[in-house]
Design a protein around this motif. Structure first.
Motif, PDB file in Angstrom:
ATOM      1  N   LYS A 163     -16.993   0.132  -0.643  1.00  0.00           N
ATOM      2  CA  LYS A 163     -16.681  -1.295  -0.240  1.00  0.00           C
ATOM      3  C   LYS A 163     -15.580  -1.520   0.119  1.00  0.00           C
ATOM      4  N   ALA A 164     -14.121  -1.268  -1.166  1.00  0.00           N
ATOM      5  CA  ALA A 164     -12.973  -2.015  -0.726  1.00  0.00           C
ATOM      6  C   ALA A 164     -12.856  -0.993   0.624  1.00  0.00           C
ATOM      7  N   ALA A 165     -13.040   0.377   0.632  1.00  0.00           N
ATOM      8  CA  ALA A 165     -12.910   0.588   2.019  1.00  0.00           C
ATOM      9  C   ALA A 165     -13.150   0.431   3.050  1.00  0.00           C
ATOM     10  N   ALA A 166     -15.090   0.477   3.104  1.00  0.00           N
ATOM     11  CA  ALA A 166     -15.419   0.106   3.949  1.00  0.00           C
ATOM     12  C   ALA A 166     -15.072  -0.848   4.778  1.00  0.00           C
ATOM     13  N   VAL A 167     -14.963  -2.301   4.249  1.00  0.00           N
ATOM     14  CA  VAL A 167     -14.384  -3.472   4.250  1.00  0.00           C
ATOM     15  C   VAL A 167     -14.032  -3.617   5.622  1.00  0.00           C
ATOM     16  N   PRO A 168     -12.803  -3.715   4.695  1.00  0.00           N
ATOM     17  CA  PRO A 168     -11.166  -2.995   5.775  1.00  0.00           C
ATOM     18  C   PRO A 168     -11.601  -2.171   7.004  1.00  0.00           C
ATOM     19  N   GLY A 169     -11.969  -1.143   6.882  1.00  0.00           N
ATOM     20  CA  GLY A 169     -12.107  -0.543   7.940  1.00  0.00           C
ATOM     21  C   GLY A 169     -13.251  -1.103   9.303  1.00  0.00           C
ATOM     22  N   ILE A 170     -14.274  -1.792   9.042  1.00  0.00           N
ATOM     23  CA  ILE A 170     -14.759  -1.951   9.913  1.00  0.00           C
ATOM     24  C   ILE A 170     -14.655  -3.772  11.036  1.00  0.00           C
ATOM     25  N   GLN A 171     -13.689  -4.127   9.524  1.00  0.00           N
ATOM     26  CA  GLN A 171     -12.299  -4.976  10.342  1.00  0.00           C
ATOM     27  C   GLN A 171     -11.667  -4.742  11.377  1.00  0.00           C
TER      28      GLN A 171
END
Length: 121
Positions: free
Chosen positions: A45-53
């Motif tokens: 989650k820590a990497a996914a959220v900023p990647g999507i953003q």
């Protein structure tokens, strides 16, 4: 709404948020320990959220077919489907068909994604 209807609607919203680069939506709907697996590796989650953003390669279209929901018990369900992801890469549209599965859990009283896997075809 049934569990099936609820989870298919949430999957719709997750794909919409991905297309729109709405990382905050994912921040809410992914459990803190959530993982995703794809041909790019394992992401938390820590990497996914900023990647999507950041939305560097925007998803343009994400139609799903062959949707199935397996309700495991009162707190766990699995959603599977085929998705045709159209992505903008360096200004060109590319289509990446995949099979996808999401494991959902509502142990906290609200359905959240625990695990997602995409298998490229």
């Amino acid at each position: 709404m049934t569990v099936t209807e609820t989870l298919l609607e949430l999957e719709d919203q997750l794909w919409r948020a991905n297309r729109e680069g709405d990382g905050s939506f994912y921040a809410h709907w992914l459990r803190d320990d959530a993982l995703a697996v794809s041909k790019y590796g394992i992401i938390d989650k820590a990497a996914a959220v900023p990647g999507i953003q950041a939305n560097h390669n925007p998803y343009l279209k994400t139609p799903r077919t062959d949707e199935k929901v397996i309700v495991v018990d009162d707190t766990t369900a699995i959603v599977t489907y085929r998705v045709e992801v159209t992505v903008l890469v360096d200004g060109a549209e590319m289509v990446f068909p995949s099979y996808a599965s999401s494991v959902w859990n509502n142990g906290s009283g609200e359905w959240r994604v625990v695990f997602h896997q995409q298998t490229a075809l």
